[in-house]
Scaffold this motif. Structure first.
Motif, PDB file in Angstrom:
ATOM      1  N   MET A 143       0.837  -1.191   0.000  1.00 36.25           N
ATOM      2  CA  MET A 143       0.000   0.000   0.000  1.00 36.25           C
ATOM      3  C   MET A 143       0.880   1.251   0.000  1.00 36.25           C
ATOM      4  N   LYS A 144       0.578   2.181  -0.888  1.00 32.42           N
ATOM      5  CA  LYS A 144       1.386   3.392  -1.016  1.00 32.42           C
ATOM      6  C   LYS A 144       1.124   4.345   0.142  1.00 32.42           C
ATOM      7  N   VAL A 145       2.194   4.871   0.722  1.00 31.89           N
ATOM      8  CA  VAL A 145       2.082   5.847   1.806  1.00 31.89           C
ATOM      9  C   VAL A 145       1.793   7.224   1.218  1.00 31.89           C
ATOM     10  N   GLU A 146       0.728   7.864   1.712  1.00 31.19           N
ATOM     11  CA  GLU A 146       0.387   9.199   1.245  1.00 31.19           C
ATOM     12  C   GLU A 146       1.060  10.238   2.135  1.00 31.19           C
ATOM     13  N   ARG A 147       1.438  11.355   1.528  1.00 29.91           N
ATOM     14  CA  ARG A 147       2.148  12.397   2.249  1.00 29.91           C
ATOM     15  C   ARG A 147       1.598  13.773   1.906  1.00 29.91           C
ATOM     16  N   VAL A 148       1.846  14.736   2.797  1.00 28.69           N
ATOM     17  CA  VAL A 148       1.501  16.134   2.563  1.00 28.69           C
ATOM     18  C   VAL A 148       2.797  16.919   2.425  1.00 28.69           C
ATOM     19  N   SER A 149       2.946  17.622   1.330  1.00 23.53           N
ATOM     20  CA  SER A 149       4.162  18.391   1.079  1.00 23.53           C
ATOM     21  C   SER A 149       4.293  19.547   2.066  1.00 23.53           C
ATOM     22  N   THR A 150       5.529  19.867   2.406  1.00 27.53           N
ATOM     23  CA  THR A 150       5.801  21.053   3.220  1.00 27.53           C
ATOM     24  C   THR A 150       6.056  22.280   2.346  1.00 27.53           C
ATOM     25  N   GLN A 151       6.110  22.076   1.044  1.00 33.20           N
ATOM     26  CA  GLN A 151       6.445  23.138   0.088  1.00 33.20           C
ATOM     27  C   GLN A 151       7.853  23.694   0.304  1.00 33.20           C
ATOM     28  N   CYS A 152       8.694  22.899   0.953  1.00 35.62           N
ATOM     29  CA  CYS A 152      10.110  23.240   1.098  1.00 35.62           C
ATOM     30  C   CYS A 152      10.900  22.069   0.518  1.00 35.62           C
ATOM     31  N   GLU A 153      11.624  22.330  -0.551  1.00 35.10           N
ATOM     32  CA  GLU A 153      12.265  21.251  -1.315  1.00 35.10           C
ATOM     33  C   GLU A 153      13.177  20.381  -0.451  1.00 35.10           C
ATOM     34  N   SER A 154      14.009  21.003   0.370  1.00 31.02           N
ATOM     35  CA  SER A 154      14.973  20.222   1.151  1.00 31.02           C
ATOM     36  C   SER A 154      14.282  19.334   2.176  1.00 31.02           C
ATOM     37  N   VAL A 155      13.248  19.865   2.835  1.00 29.53           N
ATOM     38  CA  VAL A 155      12.524  19.087   3.851  1.00 29.53           C
ATOM     39  C   VAL A 155      11.739  17.959   3.187  1.00 29.53           C
ATOM     40  N   ASP A 156      11.065  18.258   2.076  1.00 30.88           N
ATOM     41  CA  ASP A 156      10.320  17.211   1.367  1.00 30.88           C
ATOM     42  C   ASP A 156      11.242  16.100   0.881  1.00 30.88           C
ATOM     43  N   LYS A 157      12.420  16.491   0.406  1.00 28.86           N
ATOM     44  CA  LYS A 157      13.375  15.479  -0.059  1.00 28.86           C
ATOM     45  C   LYS A 157      13.811  14.584   1.093  1.00 28.86           C
ATOM     46  N   LEU A 158      14.059  15.186   2.243  1.00 29.57           N
ATOM     47  CA  LEU A 158      14.440  14.416   3.429  1.00 29.57           C
ATOM     48  C   LEU A 158      13.362  13.413   3.794  1.00 29.57           C
ATOM     49  N   LEU A 159      12.092  13.836   3.692  1.00 27.96           N
ATOM     50  CA  LEU A 159      10.960  13.023   4.161  1.00 27.96           C
ATOM     51  C   LEU A 159      10.301  12.239   3.026  1.00 27.96           C
ATOM     52  N   ASN A 160      11.017  12.071   1.938  1.00 24.23           N
ATOM     53  CA  ASN A 160      10.496  11.297   0.804  1.00 24.23           C
ATOM     54  C   ASN A 160       9.166  11.827   0.280  1.00 24.23           C
ATOM     55  N   GLY A 161       9.012  13.149   0.314  1.00 25.00           N
ATOM     56  CA  GLY A 161       7.807  13.755  -0.253  1.00 25.00           C
ATOM     57  C   GLY A 161       6.992  14.588   0.720  1.00 25.00           C
ATOM     58  N   GLY A 162       7.224  14.451   2.013  1.00 24.28           N
ATOM     59  CA  GLY A 162       6.487  15.272   2.974  1.00 24.28           C
ATOM     60  C   GLY A 162       6.058  14.514   4.215  1.00 24.28           C
ATOM     61  N   ILE A 163       5.088  15.094   4.931  1.00 24.48           N
ATOM     62  CA  ILE A 163       4.600  14.533   6.193  1.00 24.48           C
ATOM     63  C   ILE A 163       3.640  13.387   5.919  1.00 24.48           C
ATOM     64  N   GLU A 164       3.878  12.255   6.561  1.00 28.91           N
ATOM     65  CA  GLU A 164       3.029  11.075   6.323  1.00 28.91           C
ATOM     66  C   GLU A 164       1.622  11.257   6.889  1.00 28.91           C
ATOM     67  N   LYS A 165       0.648  10.771   6.125  1.00 28.57           N
ATOM     68  CA  LYS A 165      -0.720  10.692   6.626  1.00 28.57           C
ATOM     69  C   LYS A 165      -0.856   9.446   7.500  1.00 28.57           C
ATOM     70  N   GLY A 166      -1.784   9.511   8.465  1.00 31.43           N
ATOM     71  CA  GLY A 166      -2.092   8.340   9.274  1.00 31.43           C
ATOM     72  C   GLY A 166      -1.255   8.151  10.517  1.00 31.43           C
ATOM     73  N   ILE A 167      -0.313   9.073  10.777  1.00 30.18           N
ATOM     74  CA  ILE A 167       0.551   8.947  11.952  1.00 30.18           C
ATOM     75  C   ILE A 167       0.753  10.312  12.606  1.00 30.18           C
ATOM     76  N   ILE A 168       1.345  10.286  13.806  1.00 31.03           N
ATOM     77  CA  ILE A 168       1.785  11.510  14.484  1.00 31.03           C
ATOM     78  C   ILE A 168       3.239  11.773  14.111  1.00 31.03           C
ATOM     79  N   THR A 169       3.497  12.983  13.597  1.00 31.67           N
ATOM     80  CA  THR A 169       4.857  13.445  13.344  1.00 31.67           C
ATOM     81  C   THR A 169       5.198  14.507  14.381  1.00 31.67           C
ATOM     82  N   ASN A 170       6.300  14.315  15.070  1.00 26.11           N
ATOM     83  CA  ASN A 170       6.683  15.159  16.199  1.00 26.11           C
ATOM     84  C   ASN A 170       7.959  15.933  15.866  1.00 26.11           C
ATOM     85  N   PHE A 171       7.831  17.270  15.789  1.00 31.24           N
ATOM     86  CA  PHE A 171       8.995  18.142  15.623  1.00 31.24           C
ATOM     87  C   PHE A 171       9.424  18.622  17.007  1.00 31.24           C
ATOM     88  N   TYR A 172      10.665  18.365  17.380  1.00 29.32           N
ATOM     89  CA  TYR A 172      11.115  18.757  18.709  1.00 29.32           C
ATOM     90  C   TYR A 172      12.436  19.514  18.629  1.00 29.32           C
TER      91      TYR A 172
END
Length: 229
Positions: free
Chosen positions: A1-30
């Motif tokens: 099943m393909k993981v869906e993501r939401v882009s951050t609209q920042c190229e470097s961050v999206d590249k790091l995260l393979n396309g953006g923030i994952e749907k279906g989970i908690i992402t924690n920036f600390y």
């Protein structure tokens, strides 16, 4: 099943995260104060809101600025932000408990909690730590359930403190947010004003992978030196 993501609209961050923030989970920036946690939240919220999606934004520190949001996304997008601003840990609890119905009725596409632990930190002490930790765990459990049931991303931020035993930064709440956050991303400020974002935990990205971003008037941007390292 393909993981869906939401882009951050920042190229470097999206590249790091393979396309953006994952749907279906908690992402924690600390990270420490001033490392860009709120700006990251506003950027992700702006991306969703600009595309017509509703965002529940729980602001526990008074850090959400409508003026800043409009710099990133414009005035019309602000109408898609459903803001909650609890002033104590009990109100935060009530806000999180109430949003499951809101997410479904308003077709919400993103939930943000900035910060998940600032009001917890004011409440907890040596005598009641176990009880307050249980309450924090229930809140994060509810957020995790909302993410999974609705296939949307939940973004939270976490404060840190210095652990004297290990002489390094430790998340406020320690194991509780670590357990419920399936993506842990550490933010630090570089001497040249850029920010570094490093993967501390992720389901599909190697730990230790990192990149940099800048905070500009228009939001997050990729610095000239944008390589992953």
């Amino acid at each position: 099943m393909k993981v869906e993501r939401v882009s951050t609209q920042c190229e470097s961050v999206d590249k790091l995260l393979n396309g953006g923030i994952e749907k279906g989970i908690i992402t924690n920036f600390y990270g420490e104060s001033g490392t860009g946690k709120t700006n990251v939240c506003i950027q992700i919220a702006a991306t969703v809101a600009e595309n017509g999606g509703k965002v529940v934004y729980i602001d526990t520190e008074g850090g959400f600025s409508p003026e800043r949001f409009e710099q990133v996304a414009g005035e019309e997008a602000l109408e898609n932000i459903l803001l909650r601003d609890p002033v104590d840990f009990t109100e935060q609890e009530e806000a999180i408990e109430s949003i499951a119905e809101v997410v479904e009725s308003e077709d919400v596409e993103l939930v943000v909690v900035d910060s998940a632990v600032s009001l917890y930190r004011l409440q907890v002490n040596g005598e009641n730590a176990s009880e307050i930790n249980q309450r924090l765990s229930r809140q994060l459990s509810e957020l995790s359930k909302i993410a999974r049931n609705n296939n949307i991303p939940v973004v939270i931020t976490n404060q840190v403190y210095t652990s004297f035993d290990e002489e390094e930064l430790e998340l406020v709440g320690r194991d509780v947010p670590k357990y419920w956050s399936k993506a842990l991303l550490k933010l630090t400020q570089k001497t040249n004003g850029t920010r570094k974002i490093k993967v501390s935990k992720h389901r599909s990205i190697p730990e230790g992978r990192s990149t940099q971003f800048e905070i500009t008037n228009d939001g997050l941007s990729t610095p000239d030196n944008k390589g992953l390292f």
